[in-house]
Design a protein around this motif. Structure first.
Motif, PDB file in Angstrom:
ATOM      1  N   GLN A 175      40.638  66.558   9.432  1.00 34.64           N
ATOM      2  CA  GLN A 175      40.533  67.515  10.525  1.00 34.64           C
ATOM      3  C   GLN A 175      39.075  67.668  10.943  1.00 34.64           C
ATOM      4  OE1 GLN A 175      43.342  68.872  11.835  1.00 34.64           O
ATOM      5  NE2 GLN A 175      44.470  67.672  10.321  1.00 34.64           N
ATOM      6  N   PRO A 176      38.835  68.062  12.193  1.00 33.45           N
ATOM      7  CA  PRO A 176      37.465  68.382  12.610  1.00 33.45           C
ATOM      8  C   PRO A 176      36.911  69.508  11.744  1.00 33.45           C
ATOM      9  CG  PRO A 176      38.951  68.301  14.497  1.00 33.45           C
ATOM     10  CD  PRO A 176      39.809  68.239  13.270  1.00 33.45           C
ATOM     11  N   LEU A 177      35.605  69.478  11.494  1.00 34.95           N
ATOM     12  CA  LEU A 177      34.967  70.506  10.668  1.00 34.95           C
ATOM     13  C   LEU A 177      33.921  71.263  11.472  1.00 34.95           C
ATOM     14  CD1 LEU A 177      34.369  68.517   7.338  1.00 34.95           C
ATOM     15  CD2 LEU A 177      36.261  70.070   7.883  1.00 34.95           C
ATOM     16  N   SER A 178      33.812  72.551  11.195  1.00 35.27           N
ATOM     17  CA  SER A 178      32.781  73.382  11.816  1.00 35.27           C
ATOM     18  C   SER A 178      31.501  73.278  10.995  1.00 35.27           C
ATOM     19  CB  SER A 178      33.238  74.838  11.883  1.00 35.27           C
ATOM     20  OG  SER A 178      33.275  75.384  10.577  1.00 35.27           O
ATOM     21  N   LYS A 216      34.134  68.255  18.914  1.00 32.49           N
ATOM     22  CA  LYS A 216      35.560  68.377  19.199  1.00 32.49           C
ATOM     23  C   LYS A 216      35.850  69.814  19.571  1.00 32.49           C
ATOM     24  CE  LYS A 216      39.987  67.146  18.672  1.00 32.49           C
ATOM     25  NZ  LYS A 216      40.664  66.163  19.413  1.00 32.49           N
ATOM     26  N   VAL A 217      36.467  70.017  20.717  1.00 38.52           N
ATOM     27  CA  VAL A 217      36.823  71.358  21.173  1.00 38.52           C
ATOM     28  C   VAL A 217      38.219  71.695  20.646  1.00 38.52           C
ATOM     29  CG1 VAL A 217      37.297  72.791  23.191  1.00 38.52           C
ATOM     30  CG2 VAL A 217      35.429  71.126  23.249  1.00 38.52           C
ATOM     31  N   ILE A 218      38.323  72.868  20.059  1.00 38.99           N
ATOM     32  CA  ILE A 218      39.623  73.353  19.588  1.00 38.99           C
ATOM     33  C   ILE A 218      39.966  74.574  20.432  1.00 38.99           C
ATOM     34  CG2 ILE A 218      40.891  74.359  17.659  1.00 38.99           C
ATOM     35  CD1 ILE A 218      39.306  72.564  15.804  1.00 38.99           C
ATOM     36  N   ASP A 231      39.125  78.552  20.060  1.00 40.66           N
ATOM     37  CA  ASP A 231      38.101  78.758  19.031  1.00 40.66           C
ATOM     38  C   ASP A 231      36.736  78.500  19.655  1.00 40.66           C
ATOM     39  OD1 ASP A 231      36.542  78.889  16.719  1.00 40.66           O
ATOM     40  OD2 ASP A 231      38.029  77.824  15.516  1.00 40.66           O
ATOM     41  N   ARG A 232      35.819  79.432  19.447  1.00 39.73           N
ATOM     42  CA  ARG A 232      34.500  79.307  20.055  1.00 39.73           C
ATOM     43  C   ARG A 232      33.526  78.480  19.222  1.00 39.73           C
ATOM     44  NH1 ARG A 232      32.669  85.177  21.508  1.00 39.73           N
ATOM     45  NH2 ARG A 232      30.848  84.006  22.147  1.00 39.73           N
ATOM     46  N   LYS A 233      33.890  78.171  17.984  1.00 40.84           N
ATOM     47  CA  LYS A 233      33.017  77.386  17.123  1.00 40.84           C
ATOM     48  C   LYS A 233      32.952  75.933  17.604  1.00 40.84           C
ATOM     49  CE  LYS A 233      33.925  79.838  12.816  1.00 40.84           C
ATOM     50  NZ  LYS A 233      34.477  79.697  11.459  1.00 40.84           N
ATOM     51  N   GLU A 234      31.844  75.275  17.253  1.00 46.92           N
ATOM     52  CA  GLU A 234      31.740  73.834  17.492  1.00 46.92           C
ATOM     53  C   GLU A 234      32.334  73.117  16.290  1.00 46.92           C
ATOM     54  OE1 GLU A 234      27.525  73.021  18.084  1.00 46.92           O
ATOM     55  OE2 GLU A 234      27.875  72.912  20.237  1.00 46.92           O
ATOM     56  N   TYR A 235      33.136  72.107  16.569  1.00 51.75           N
ATOM     57  CA  TYR A 235      33.709  71.294  15.514  1.00 51.75           C
ATOM     58  C   TYR A 235      33.232  69.862  15.699  1.00 51.75           C
ATOM     59  CZ  TYR A 235      36.721  75.143  14.192  1.00 51.75           C
ATOM     60  OH  TYR A 235      37.180  76.356  13.757  1.00 51.75           O
ATOM     61  N   PHE A 236      33.264  69.113  14.593  1.00 52.98           N
ATOM     62  CA  PHE A 236      32.731  67.757  14.619  1.00 52.98           C
ATOM     63  C   PHE A 236      33.696  66.797  13.934  1.00 52.98           C
ATOM     64  CE2 PHE A 236      29.338  70.833  14.638  1.00 52.98           C
ATOM     65  CZ  PHE A 236      28.555  70.402  15.703  1.00 52.98           C
ATOM     66  N   VAL A 237      33.746  65.577  14.474  1.00 49.32           N
ATOM     67  CA  VAL A 237      34.531  64.494  13.886  1.00 49.32           C
ATOM     68  C   VAL A 237      33.651  63.250  13.836  1.00 49.32           C
ATOM     69  CG1 VAL A 237      36.788  65.351  14.639  1.00 49.32           C
ATOM     70  CG2 VAL A 237      35.500  63.816  16.118  1.00 49.32           C
ATOM     71  N   ALA A 238      33.925  62.402  12.863  1.00 44.42           N
ATOM     72  CA  ALA A 238      33.171  61.151  12.731  1.00 44.42           C
ATOM     73  C   ALA A 238      33.858  60.044  13.503  1.00 44.42           C
ATOM     74  CB  ALA A 238      33.070  60.753  11.260  1.00 44.42           C
ATOM     75  N   GLU A 239      33.052  59.103  13.971  1.00 43.10           N
ATOM     76  CA  GLU A 239      33.601  57.854  14.488  1.00 43.10           C
ATOM     77  C   GLU A 239      34.190  57.137  13.282  1.00 43.10           C
ATOM     78  OE1 GLU A 239      35.171  55.166  16.200  1.00 43.10           O
ATOM     79  OE2 GLU A 239      33.868  56.125  17.691  1.00 43.10           O
TER      80      GLU A 239
END
Length: 168
Positions: free
Chosen positions: A39-42, A73-75, A78-86
């Motif tokens: 899953q994307p992580l904050s 990654k926008v969820i 949710d106002r937090k920024e999330y991140f995913v790896a290539e």
């Protein structure tokens, strides 16, 4: 070994490898964490998982974003920024190779080209020896630069064929 222990060993090993390659340990560990996360992580989740400060997490994320090997990654809701790896190893490995070429090989190649031209006219034994050494290193560095560019512009199939031809 449990799944969690395996994940942690991967993250720790990737961080250690990163330092061997001249990359900050935290930067490599953040990438590793995102690579093994479903899953994307904050930023907060990354900080907690790696036990690093917010500043360290933000700096690492910024660097990985600049490399183009992680994405925001926008969820919805949710106002937090999330991140995913290539996750495609070919894509991120080639992006890193091109970035390293630009930062490390290109500047050296410029200096070697300048030195090769500057030493060409020296007819002393020492001057000829210096010119020969610089010329050989410059020629090798140009070939390395060309190889990185060709590999980066190849598709996976073309790349494998080219590499096989090089070793055979």
């Amino acid at each position: 070994m449990s799944l969690e222990a395996s994940r942690q060993k991967f993250i720790d090993t990737w961080g250690a490898l990163g330092t061997e390659w001249g990359i900050n340990k935290s930067v490599a560990q953040v990438q590793a964490l995102l690579l093994v996360s479903e899953q994307p992580l904050s930023t907060d989740e990354i900080m907690e998982a790696l036990t690093i400060s917010r500043g360290n997490a933000n700096m690492s994320l910024r660097q990985l974003l600049d490399y183009g090997i992680i994405y925001k990654k926008v969820i919805a809701g949710d106002r937090k920024e999330y991140f995913v790896a290539e996750k495609d190893i070919w894509k991120w490995a080639l992006k890193i190779a091109l970035m390293r070429k630009q930062k490390e090989i290109d500047p050296v190649l410029n200096v070697l080209t300048e030195l090769e031209a500057a030493t060409k006219k020296d007819k002393t034994a020492e001057g000829k020896a210096l010119h020969q050494t610089v010329h050989e290193i410059q020629a090798f560095t140009e070939q390395l630069s060309t190889l990185v560019e060709r590999v980066a512009s190849s598709t996976r199939g073309e790349l494998l064929l080219k590499l096989l031809k090089l070793v055979m």
